[in-house]
Scaffold this motif. Sequence first.
Motif, PDB file in Angstrom:
ATOM      1  N   UNK A   1      -2.746  -1.834 -12.865  1.00 33.86           N
ATOM      2  CA  UNK A   1      -3.606  -1.194 -11.993  1.00 33.86           C
ATOM      3  C   UNK A   1      -2.685  -0.808 -10.546  1.00 33.86           C
ATOM      4  N   UNK A   2      -1.733  -1.642 -10.264  1.00 31.51           N
ATOM      5  CA  UNK A   2      -0.750  -1.342  -9.162  1.00 31.51           C
ATOM      6  C   UNK A   2       0.124  -0.412  -9.290  1.00 31.51           C
ATOM      7  N   UNK A   3       0.842  -0.337 -10.329  1.00 30.01           N
ATOM      8  CA  UNK A   3       1.571   0.886 -10.722  1.00 30.01           C
ATOM      9  C   UNK A   3       0.858   2.144 -10.874  1.00 30.01           C
ATOM     10  N   UNK A   4      -0.379   2.250 -11.483  1.00 27.89           N
ATOM     11  CA  UNK A   4      -1.019   3.425 -11.625  1.00 27.89           C
ATOM     12  C   UNK A   4      -1.306   3.920 -10.567  1.00 27.89           C
ATOM     13  N   UNK A   5      -1.901   3.003  -9.453  1.00 29.90           N
ATOM     14  CA  UNK A   5      -2.173   3.525  -8.174  1.00 29.90           C
ATOM     15  C   UNK A   5      -1.190   4.203  -7.485  1.00 29.90           C
ATOM     16  N   UNK A   6       0.024   3.562  -7.759  1.00 32.16           N
ATOM     17  CA  UNK A   6       1.127   4.152  -6.896  1.00 32.16           C
ATOM     18  C   UNK A   6       1.511   5.385  -7.705  1.00 32.16           C
ATOM     19  N   UNK A   7       1.334   5.622  -8.943  1.00 30.25           N
ATOM     20  CA  UNK A   7       2.138   6.739  -9.700  1.00 30.25           C
ATOM     21  C   UNK A   7       0.938   7.961  -9.571  1.00 30.25           C
ATOM     22  N   UNK A   8      -0.316   7.481  -9.544  1.00 28.30           N
ATOM     23  CA  UNK A   8      -1.222   8.692  -9.479  1.00 28.30           C
ATOM     24  C   UNK A   8      -1.877   8.663  -8.338  1.00 28.30           C
ATOM     25  N   UNK A   9      -2.084   9.807  -7.780  1.00 25.13           N
ATOM     26  CA  UNK A   9      -2.789  10.431  -6.609  1.00 25.13           C
ATOM     27  C   UNK A   9      -4.061   9.963  -6.476  1.00 25.13           C
ATOM     28  N   UNK A  10      -4.562   8.906  -5.740  1.00 21.82           N
ATOM     29  CA  UNK A  10      -6.207   8.405  -6.113  1.00 21.82           C
ATOM     30  C   UNK A  10      -6.514   8.068  -4.524  1.00 21.82           C
ATOM     31  N   UNK A  11      -7.809   8.018  -4.310  1.00 22.96           N
ATOM     32  CA  UNK A  11      -8.173   7.658  -2.973  1.00 22.96           C
ATOM     33  C   UNK A  11      -8.249   6.250  -3.068  1.00 22.96           C
ATOM     34  N   UNK A  12      -7.320   5.415  -2.077  1.00 20.71           N
ATOM     35  CA  UNK A  12      -7.059   4.069  -1.956  1.00 20.71           C
ATOM     36  C   UNK A  12      -8.087   3.097  -2.119  1.00 20.71           C
ATOM     37  N   UNK A  13      -9.178   3.394  -1.457  1.00 16.11           N
ATOM     38  CA  UNK A  13     -10.206   2.398  -1.242  1.00 16.11           C
ATOM     39  C   UNK A  13     -11.253   2.465  -2.344  1.00 16.11           C
ATOM     40  N   UNK A  14     -11.166   3.715  -3.235  1.00 12.13           N
ATOM     41  CA  UNK A  14     -11.712   3.712  -4.630  1.00 12.13           C
ATOM     42  C   UNK A  14     -11.008   2.990  -5.469  1.00 12.13           C
ATOM     43  N   UNK A  15      -9.953   2.977  -5.366  1.00 11.22           N
ATOM     44  CA  UNK A  15      -8.946   2.349  -6.385  1.00 11.22           C
ATOM     45  C   UNK A  15      -9.124   0.766  -6.112  1.00 11.22           C
ATOM     46  N   UNK A  16      -9.217   0.411  -4.667  1.00  8.41           N
ATOM     47  CA  UNK A  16      -9.375  -1.279  -4.500  1.00  8.41           C
ATOM     48  C   UNK A  16     -10.665  -1.718  -4.931  1.00  8.41           C
ATOM     49  N   UNK A  17     -11.713  -0.684  -4.665  1.00  7.25           N
ATOM     50  CA  UNK A  17     -13.284  -0.958  -5.254  1.00  7.25           C
ATOM     51  C   UNK A  17     -13.344  -1.339  -6.480  1.00  7.25           C
TER      52      UNK A  17
END
Length: 141
Positions: free
Chosen positions: A64-80
Amino acid sequence: MPGPADHGGVRRPNPAQWLWYAWGGRLPQRYREWVLHDVTARTWLLRHMARTIVLTLTVVAVVFVPLVLLVHVVFWLAIAAVVLGALVSVYYSMSYAWESGDARLTKYGYPAGYGSQVRRKMAEERHRETQERYDATWRHG
């Protein structure tokens, strides 16, 4: 060279071996008694939860961490999503803790269901001791 002792001379795995064990790997046979202790000790559910959390954190760190860093996502949504996934992972794992412990023991030659039998016997003994203390305190004669 003997390793550190745990509860009466039972050999404990080192941290790297414990991580391998937490990820589902099989330890050498010399740790057989430690595995029995691990899945039957009074704190066995906490130990199971610790293994589950290690697995969950590994998946989060590797996937998940690399995915969040590579793909533009809403940060709070990724954390949730990660937190919810971790909670579901722990809940699901705890739902099958008894079976998981028994399965771990069969890898080391213990009969099927042995961990559950040992935990049940220990719980009955604790209950009996508690009842005896209660009776000695409150039921004189």
